[in-house]
Motif scaffolding. Structure first.
Motif, PDB file in Angstrom:
ATOM      1  N   UNK A  22       0.835  -1.201   0.000  1.00 37.82           N
ATOM      2  CA  UNK A  22       0.000   0.000   0.000  1.00 37.82           C
ATOM      3  C   UNK A  22       0.868   1.248   0.000  1.00 37.82           C
ATOM      4  N   UNK A  23       1.881   1.251   0.865  1.00 33.24           N
ATOM      5  CA  UNK A  23       2.748   2.422   0.956  1.00 33.24           C
ATOM      6  C   UNK A  23       3.495   2.668  -0.350  1.00 33.24           C
ATOM      7  N   UNK A  47      11.029   5.894   4.926  1.00 31.87           N
ATOM      8  CA  UNK A  47      11.608   5.508   6.217  1.00 31.87           C
ATOM      9  C   UNK A  47      10.675   4.548   6.956  1.00 31.87           C
ATOM     10  N   UNK A  48       9.373   4.824   6.848  1.00 30.20           N
ATOM     11  CA  UNK A  48       8.406   3.936   7.479  1.00 30.20           C
ATOM     12  C   UNK A  48       8.481   2.524   6.935  1.00 30.20           C
ATOM     13  N   UNK A  49       8.588   2.426   5.607  1.00 31.83           N
ATOM     14  CA  UNK A  49       8.684   1.095   4.980  1.00 31.83           C
ATOM     15  C   UNK A  49       9.922   0.362   5.466  1.00 31.83           C
ATOM     16  N   UNK A  50      11.039   1.099   5.463  1.00 30.38           N
ATOM     17  CA  UNK A  50      12.286   0.468   5.901  1.00 30.38           C
ATOM     18  C   UNK A  50      12.146   0.000   7.345  1.00 30.38           C
TER      19      UNK A  50
ATOM     20  N   UNK C 172      16.561  -5.656   0.277  1.00 35.66           N
ATOM     21  CA  UNK C 172      15.251  -5.075   0.035  1.00 35.66           C
ATOM     22  C   UNK C 172      15.153  -3.673   0.650  1.00 35.66           C
ATOM     23  N   UNK C 173      15.636  -3.541   1.879  1.00 37.89           N
ATOM     24  CA  UNK C 173      15.575  -2.236   2.546  1.00 37.89           C
ATOM     25  C   UNK C 173      16.344  -1.192   1.733  1.00 37.89           C
TER      26      UNK C 173
END
Lengths: 73, 251, 187, 607
Positions: A22-23, A47-50, C172-173
């Motif tokens: 979604x993000x 940053x949130x995803x990471x 991935x990150x």
């Protein structure tokens, strides 16, 4: 670790993946101009995803917690 | 405890005397072999001498503590019979030390640090512009106001008592434009034009003082060491004559 | 001599910390490269850049992380078949990602942002460095796959698999940062 | 033997890489096939040196071979992929001592050239290469010697561990270093336009992007060195965090261990920046990218920033272990506790924390904007505060002690003296005004030799003499040790003190030739340099002779308290018969009833 616990883990993995998806799509729409916003917002999402991956897929929190628990032993 | 106090007093006296004598002698020590030829150079020499004066007590402090300990507390090399007193230093000793070293740092930071920067860089006006272009391995000097360009120059001619803006650039690799007698240098970076302001105060030639030379100070390849040109500081009249001669010679 | 250091649980945490420090160190390369992107080009990005393709490969990589996570949970559960299945999917997705980047993305980018331009320099250097990490990650995962096939991991002791998977998530990150910074940020 | 097998595998790898790149369509004769070939050489070298035999076989379902031990291979294990931290420590020590002497020989060569102005014994290009070779090899020594040798040999024993946390990674970080030397010397052996590298150890582009295969060799060598440094740092950090013996709390950790521990943070994090910077230069060379093309937004300043973000912390990577050895030795020979133990550790952390905030003081003349110079000047002045803490700690330790001036102690005291000069002259460099004159001159050369050679290399020798009996089980000749000290100390002062004068009065660094007016001082410096160089002959004779036929050393010849002195000389495999229990502070000289560690807890006591 019990099996039940692991089923929860599988579920959690799926939730995390869904949030990431979604993000990512949100990011894409922001960038392509379909949602009005800016670079700071994208940076925030990134940053949130990471953080999601680091916490739930790579278990950073758990690793550090285990270490701290041992120190108290 | 008594011995400790005595040693402290003796060492302090030695330190004080040594510092006093040293500070008296420092001004007559001619570390800097040749005079500065610019206002900025004078400023930098002053800053240098001030740092010497400020640094000297620190130097003698450590030196006295070191050598006093070595001579006073020396025992036989294999003497393991006795341990020294278990000193750790009280918090007040350490705080005093931190405050003193911190204050010293602040002092040199304010003067000559901040003041030096502001004096060297606060006046971006100039009577004259000289463009310096570095290339492997020679200099090109351009005087845009007089339409003079000297390719692969061997002499940089400057009028005395003039504030000059040097506009420094490079066509290939990094060079650095340094005139030791002016005490200033600025890198010639490809893709950038860097500027340096200075006011020349004395006349002179390379033959009189070898520090009156342009020297590349940033390693730039094979010819780096010999990438230099002499500097000639002349009076305003001589400079005007030189300009005229150069313009007449120009095709 | 039996000591705490030889205790397998204690050792596991030691190894995890080691891996994390390695990841910390590795991420410095990408921090340096991504900062360079802003220093050199600000947020400039060429108009021709294929953002949709970028979204596609991002999705592939995200799915591969998802399956890698499943593989890890499966082996912790003792489900070897599930572990190998998920790991195989991860490897295939990783290969697809790599092939798309090298065989589709790069030739396309060569036209509008060759390496001799500022953006091209950054694009190729960053995606190239990332692709190199994907490649090492893939090699590690393939080795783990065959080790798993030989029956090497157990619910109690599967550090080898865990470390490979964590490294894969790290890759991935990195992409999570690379994708917006290279593809999406714009004036 | 790992060396032969490594080179064999490496050459095969190189050919494979070269062939692969050619068959993928890379143009023959460019630098790209060499770069790709080197990557394969490097992999082949590591596999051949022991990664395959002792590690990688298990990845493919084969049985790993057991690593060599004293029982199985005797002295030959020093030439093999041993995972014993003590063997690796000795490997590091001997390898880097050899590199140190080699780099010193290069210094002799260019000092001979500089003896007289106008001399053309070395052509300018040869001079630049010889000078740069000296630089990069010495940087390698400074970064790796203490941490590699004593960080490996001494640190695990000091914390009461049997070995490092990751013994195989430890071996890997050692076996990563020989290719560095191969490349650097290889660049010196190339002919014609490919010969050498003439950009100093800093490799500023665009000079470093000019064609010439030797330059590529340099860049790859430096990157390889970085890799070794990172792996070593990782291992040290984890070892200290995880493998301390029971009772070895953070407050009881010997100061040397603290030194390598804090240093390792810097290596681990910042080495990647120089790796990235060099990687960019390599890309510009082999892949045609435009990182350092000014019209594309990049340029030389970009490189300088990335480079110094690593390379300033790197000087603390060099000096903190030096300080740590000094602070380790002073209490032993002053028979007093380390003065302000906790403050000294705070000093280390202070330096580590601030080291990343000062890099641009290398760039005051680079044309960077003024608003950047002032904060960096401030940060640089303030880093003298944690350094001052180390000084008070050293001086407080010897004050009122019982000073036994044995060879290691002399070297440790010399560190204080030399670094005092090095530190004070640094203030002149930190000040923007004086730095405009001093930057890139012999003043700077004098300054960093006083800090790194006077500080770190003297500490390295202090460490060698201090731990020699422990490492070899034999005692060195004390008289020759003292002779070496005074010879080296006085020679060192004679070489580097005049350089301050030279720098202020117009001699810039890295020049093959200078104006005739500076001839006298240069003659003196060169002559003293040969004297300094000759002092190491005494050292080599003493060490080799003592190692072979020196008298048996006692377990604790200095009367020290840290753990490495409570076990056999040389230590047994895995160091301890039983993991010790630490009960007190390591430097409690003169404290009644304080015991640092109990080595073999009595069986009765446990009941």
């Amino acid at each position: 670790m019990t099996t039940e616990n692991n089923t929860n883990l599988l579920k959690r993995g799926a939730y995390v993946f869904l949030s990431l998806a979604v993000l990512t799509i949100l990011e894409f729409f922001i960038a392509t101009g379909r949602v009005a916003a800016s670079i700071p917002l994208m940076a925030l999402i990134m940053i949130g995803k990471a953080a999601l991956v680091v916490q739930y897929y790579m278990h950073l929190g758990k690793t550090l917690q285990m270490d701290a628990a041992e120190a108290h032993e | 405890m008594e011995r400790k106090n005595k040693d402290l007093i003796y060492a302090s006296i030695i330190w004080f005397v040594l510092t006093f004598v040293g500070e008296m002698l420092l001004p007559s020590w001619r570390f800097i072999a040749s005079p500065p030829y610019s206002i900025e150079g004078e400023l930098i020499d002053e800053a240098f001498n001030l740092l010497l004066v400020l640094g000297f007590p620190v130097f003698t402090f450590v030196l006295v503590a070191l050598f006093y300990s070595i001579f006073r507390y020396r025992v036989k090399e294999d003497d393991l019979s006795e341990d020294g007193p278990a000193l750790h230093g009280s918090t007040s000793v350490w705080l005093t030390w931190l405050i003193v070293t911190g204050l010293l740092a602040v002092i040199v930071l304010i003067h000559p640090g901040f003041t030096g920067v502001s004096e060297l860089r606060s006046n971006p006006t100039a009577d004259m512009v000289v463009q310096i272009e570095g290339q492997q391995w020679n200099w090109t000097f351009t005087y845009p106001e007089y339409d003079i360009t000297i390719d692969k120059a061997d002499t940089l001619v400057l009028p005395v008592d003039t504030r000059i803006r040097f506009e420094v650039s490079s066509v290939d690799v990094i060079h650095s434009f340094w005139v030791p007698a002016f005490r200033m240098k600025i890198d010639a970076v490809p893709g950038l034009t860097t500027t340096m302001y200075l006011t020349v105060t004395e006349t002179g030639t390379f033959e009189e003082n070898p520090n009156l030379r342009v020297q590349c100070a940033e390693l730039c390849g094979t010819g780096h060491a010999r990438m230099r040109a002499s500097v000639e500081v002349v009076t305003a009249e001589e400079f005007a004559a030189w300009v005229e001669a150069m313009q007449a010679n120009a095709p | 001599m039996s000591t705490l250091a030889h205790d397998s649980k204690y050792q596991l945490v030691t190894r995890r910390l080691g891996l994390w420090l390695f990841i910390l160190s590795e991420s410095m390369i990408f921090i340096a490269l991504l900062f360079t992107r802003f220093l050199m080009q600000g947020v400039y990005r060429p108009e021709e850049l294929n953002q949709t393709l970028g979204l596609g490969i991002t999705t592939i990589l995200l799915i591969s992380s998802f399956t890698a996570n499943r593989a890890e949970v499966r082996i912790a559960q003792g489900d070897r078949t599930g572990f190998l299945r998920n790991l195989a999917i991860t490897i295939i997705l990783g290969l697809v990602f790599l092939v798309v980047v090298v065989a589709v993305e790069w030739p396309e980018a060569l036209h509008f942002a060759p390496p001799s331009t500022g953006y091209g320099t950054l694009f190729f250097a960053i995606t190239g460095m990332h692709a190199f990490h994907v490649l090492t990650g893939l090699i590690i995962l393939i080795i783990i796959f065959f080790q798993g096939k030989r029956g090497q991991y157990s619910p109690e002791d599967h550090w080898g698999a865990e470390s490979g998977v964590v490294y894969w998530h790290f890759v991935d990150v990195v992409w999570i940062f690379v994708y917006p910074i290279l593809y999406l940020f714009g004036p | 033997m790992s060396w032969i097998k490594g080179i064999l595998f490496g050459v095969v790898g190189y050919l494979a890489g070269y062939w692969l790149s050619i068959s993928l369509g890379v143009e023959r004769g460019t630098e790209a096939p060499f770069a790709i070939g080197y990557v394969f050489f490097f992999a082949g070298w590591l596999l051949g040196a022991g990664v395959w035999d002792h590690w990688a076989r298990s990845w493919f379902g084969l049985e790993n071979k057991t690593p060599p031990t004293k029982e199985s291979h005797g002295w030959k294990r020093y030439f093999m992929f041993s995972t014993d931290h003590k063997v690796i420590g000795v490997q590091y020590l001997v390898t880097f001592a050899l590199i140190f002497f080699l780099a010193g020989a290069f210094a002799m060569a260019f000092r001979y050239e500089l003896m007289r102005p106008g001399r053309d014994w070395l052509s300018p290009k040869e001079f630049n290469t010889v000078m740069s070779t000296h630089g990069i090899l010495m940087i390698a020594v400074a970064v790796s010697a203490i941490i590699g040798a004593f960080g490996n040999f001494v640190m695990p024993i000091q914390i009461g561990a049997e070995d490092m946390a990751f013994p195989r990674i430890n071996a890997l970080s050692y076996w990563t270093t020989p290719p560095v030397v191969f490349l650097i010397l290889g660049a010196n052996l190339l002919q014609g336009a490919d010969y050498g590298f003439d950009f100093g150890w800093t490799a500023y582009p665009p000079l470093s992007t000019v064609a010439g295969l030797g330059k590529l060799f340099f860049l790859l060598a430096f990157m390889t060195l970085g890799l070794s440094s990172i792996l070593g740092a990782l291992n040290i950090l984890i070892t200290v965090i995880r493998l301390r013996a029971p009772g070895m709390t953070w407050g009881r950790l010997p100061i040397f261990t603290w030194g390598v521990f804090t240093t390792s943070f810097l290596s681990l994090i910042f080495t990647q920046f120089v790796f990235t910077g060099l990687f960019m230069v390599v890309l510009d060379r082999v892949a045609g990218t435009a990182f350092f093309a000014p019209d594309q937004g990049g340029g030389a300043l970009l490189y300088e920033n990335i480079f110094w973000i690593y390379s300033h912390p790197a000087v603390y990577v060099m000096i903190i272990p030096g300080f740590a050895i000094m602070l380790e030795i002073l209490p032993t020979f002053a028979r007093k506790p380390l003065y302000g133990y906790k403050w000294a550790i705070g000093g280390f952390f202070g330096i580590v924390a601030m080291s990343a905030t000062v890099w641009a003081h290398h760039m005051f003349t680079s044309g960077m904007p003024d608003w950047m110079t002032v904060p960096f000047m401030a940060a640089t002045e303030f880093i003298s505060i944690p350094t001052g803490i180390i000084f008070l700690s050293a001086l407080g330790t010897i004050w009122m002690g019982k000073l036994r001036l044995k060879t290691p102690m002399l070297f440790a005291l010399a560190v204080v003296f030399n670094f005092l000069i090095g530190g004070l002259t640094g203030i002149f460099n930190a000040d923007v005004a004086t730095d405009l004159q001093l930057h890139d001159t012999y003043w700077v050369v004098g300054h960093f030799h006083y800090t790194i050679v006077g500080g770190e290399i003297f500490a390295l020798f202090a460490g060698i003499y201090y731990w020699f009996p422990k490492i070899t089980g034999r005692m060195f000749n004390e008289k020759l040790g003292k002779l070496h000290f005074w010879w080296m100390f006085l020679g060192f002062q004679a070489v580097f003190l005049p350089m301050f004068w030279l720098g202020y009065n117009g001699m810039n660094r890295r020049i093959a030739d200078y104006i005739p007016e500076l001839a006298g001082t240069n003659m003196w410096v060169s002559a003293s340099a040969f004297l300094l160089g000759a002092s190491f002959l005494v050292f080599i004779y003493n060490v080799v002779n003592s190692w072979v036929r020196g008298p048996q050393a006692a377990n604790n010849p200095w009367g020290a308290r840290t753990l490495e002195w409570q076990i056999e000389s040389p230590p047994i495999e895995h160091n301890f018969h039983q993991i010790p229990t630490v009960t007190g502070h390591p430097y409690d000289y003169g404290v009644e009833g304080s015991v640092h560690a109990v080595l073999a807890p009595q069986a009765e006591a446990a009941d």
